[in-house]
Design a protein around this motif. Structure first.
Motif, short mmCIF file in Angstrom:
data_model
loop_
_atom_site.label_atom_id
_atom_site.label_comp_id
_atom_site.label_asym_id
_atom_site.label_seq_id
_atom_site.Cartn_x
_atom_site.Cartn_y
_atom_site.Cartn_z
N LYS A 188 0.84 -1.20 0.00
CA LYS A 188 0.00 0.00 0.00
C LYS A 188 0.88 1.25 0.00
O LYS A 188 1.81 1.35 0.80
N GLY B 295 -7.83 8.33 5.99
CA GLY B 295 -6.65 7.48 6.16
C GLY B 295 -6.97 6.01 5.89
O GLY B 295 -6.17 5.11 6.18
N ASP C 242 -5.07 2.27 4.27
CA ASP C 242 -4.39 1.20 5.02
C ASP C 242 -5.37 0.06 5.31
O ASP C 242 -5.02 -1.12 5.26
N LYS D 126 -1.07 8.70 13.56
CA LYS D 126 -1.67 8.69 12.22
C LYS D 126 -0.95 7.74 11.26
O LYS D 126 -1.44 7.46 10.17
MG MG Z 1 -2.26 7.33 6.16
#
Ligand code: MG
Ligand code: ADP
Ligand code: ASP
Length: 463
Positions: free
Chosen positions: A5, A211, A214, A269
């Motif tokens: 990723k 986010g 992931d 994060k």
């Molecule tokens: Mg991220």
């Protein structure tokens, strides 16, 4: 087989997309690539959506045109550098224009109708990844690695219909991911999947939360039972605290799933808070690596809890949170107040980040800043009939600090050492919680004290 990723900065420019493609090419195992939007694009999409809703109709079109032009130039520039094969280049340029036309229609709709529902916002946000993935696929094909760009939906990512924070439907995905990806994998074609976005059963686009690329990576990893999930980002791995805040933060070579999960949940994060769970249930190692420094060993997240030299391995900081405080005499004497509160808030899919021990007349909990308004409305609705809740207060400008380390399990006196370090740093502790896993202790301080507290904890426990 592995999942690789690449985050926003790893695909943030034409040069970086080329680097990323080189890294995939160098990998000898079959890879499934998951990509984020080019850095900053998701924020811009949210921004423009919110802007056009409030604009008078006669300027909506101009605003949308300007935005789309900027977006087109940004992606075209990246294509010119990233994609060397001329045929691939012209195909992906054409596709980019087409995709931006679709976005334009959506933005005009939002602007003219003056209505931005969570569903529309998910649809608009999806364009970041839908623009980046075809460029990465074309860059790979240019390097001789045959690849195909797929949306989350085309890769079998099915979610519920909770727009903005959709939850994966693992019951369906155990079939869909394999079914959709196998035809490519069996021909040794590298799928480049848009992270962050999925679709509900009715094929309406959803997103997994900010986010969330992931999370896409580990979901695919789980359902294909891959050897490893790699998270390629812009720092060397998981550090003892955000290396962009504390200069001498230490790289952590290895963490347990629980430690990584706690760190992410409480604000680090570096990985999405929900991404560890799918890897953990299938016992798949997660490796965090640096696209800008690919030879660094990174951080390995695995099941086994390493006996650490230091009891505390890392400190996470979560800002943009608010305490909601309910008070009223006899609050706790009334049966099921907490039950009603949590089912009402939870039912609206609002995440309660932390709960404090309640007293007879007081109950406090923490939610993200963006959930405050909705939480307050729900609480007022739920309790307005009765006079049990006399007051609802908010405490803002605070941050949650979490210390994490499997070595804390069973170790005596850690909490008191942590709290005395905090008070020596001159900060006042507003609220405390210890996770039942015993690998974390969280507490809340004023936002202005965060820097000092994190430095002090670092000095005392990690350095
Ligand atoms: Mg991220
Ligand atoms: P990506 O776009 O690759 O997903 P993110 O910006 O989401 O990258 O996450 C990487 C960032 O996380 C780093 O640049 C760093 O500033 C931040 N970060 C926060 N806490 C940590 C930590 N404990 N270790 C490493 N990075 C951290
Ligand atoms: N592009 C999305 C975001 O900015 C998802 C991700 O980058 O993981 O939130």
């Amino acid at each position: 087989m592995i999942v690789m990723k690449f985050g926003g900065t790893s695909v943030g420019s034409g040069e970086m997309i080329r680097e990323t493609a080189e890294l995939v090419k160098r990998e000898k195992r079959q890879a499934i690539v998951v990509v984020s939007a080019m850095s900053g694009i998701t924020d811009k999409l949210i921004d423009v959506s919110k802007r056009v809703v409030d604009l008078p109709n006669n300027v909506v079109e101009r605003e949308v045109d300007n935005f789309c032009r900027e977006l087109r130039v940004h992606h075209q520039t990246a294509i010119m550098t990233a994609v060397s094969d001329l045929k691939e280049r012209s195909t992906v340029l054409g596709k980019t224009l087409e995709t931006i036309e679709q976005l334009k229609v959506a933005l005009l709709g939002v602007g003219y109708l003056e209505d931005l529902s969570p569903k529309s916002l998910d649809y608009i946000m999806s364009f970041g990844e839908r623009l980046s993935a075809p460029i990465v696929a074309a860059a790979l094909t240019s390097l001789g690695v045959e690849s195909v760009a797929l949306t989350g939906f085309e890769a079998g990512i099915v979610t519920d219909s909770c727009f903005g924070r959709a939850r994966p439907r693992n019951d369906l995905m155990k079939k869909t991911v394999k079914e959709k990806l196998d035809p490519y994998l069996s021909k040794k074609i590298t799928p480049v999947v848009t992270g962050f976005i999925g679709a509900d059963e009715n094929a309406r686009i959803t997103t997994l939360g900010r986010g969330g690329s992931d999370y896409t990576a580990s979901l695919i990893g789980r359902h294909l039972k891959v050897e490893e999930v790699q998270i390629w980002t812009d720092v060397d791995g998981i550090f003892s605290t955000d290396p962009k805040i504390v200069k001498d933060a230490k790289l952590i070579p290895s963490l347990s799933y629980m430690e990584a999960m706690d760190l992410a949940y409480f604000g680090a994060k570096i990985i999405h808070s929900k991404m560890i769970e799918p890897a953990m249930v299938s016992n798949i190692p997660v490796r965090v690596l640096n696209t800008f420094n690919p030879n660094s060993p990174g951080t390995l997240v695995v099941k086994k809890q390493e006996t650490a030299e230091s009891v505390i391995k890392a400190v996470a900081i979560a800002k943009k949170v608010v305490i909601i405080n309910l008070s009223g005499v006899g609050l706790m004497e009334t049966p099921n107040i907490a039950g009603r509160l949590f089912s009402r808030i939870g039912g609206a899919n609002i995440n309660i980040v932390m709960i404090s021990g309640s007293s007879e007349s007081n109950l406090s909990f923490v939610v993200g800043e963006s959930d405050v308004e909705k939480s307050m409305t729900l609480l007022k609705e739920e309790f307005e009939e009765s006079n049990i809740v006399e007051q609802l207060d908010l405490v803002r400008d605070i941050a949650i600090i979490t210390v994490v380390g499997a070595g804390m399990q069973g170790a005596k006196g850690i909490a008191s050492r942590v709290f005395s370090t905090v008070s020596e740093a001159g900060a006042n502790i507003i609220m405390i919680a210890q996770g039942s896993s015993e690998v974390n202790i969280s507490f809340i301080v004023n936002e202005s004290d965060v820097g000092n507290v994190v430095k002090a904890l670092h000095e005392k426990f990690i350095k």
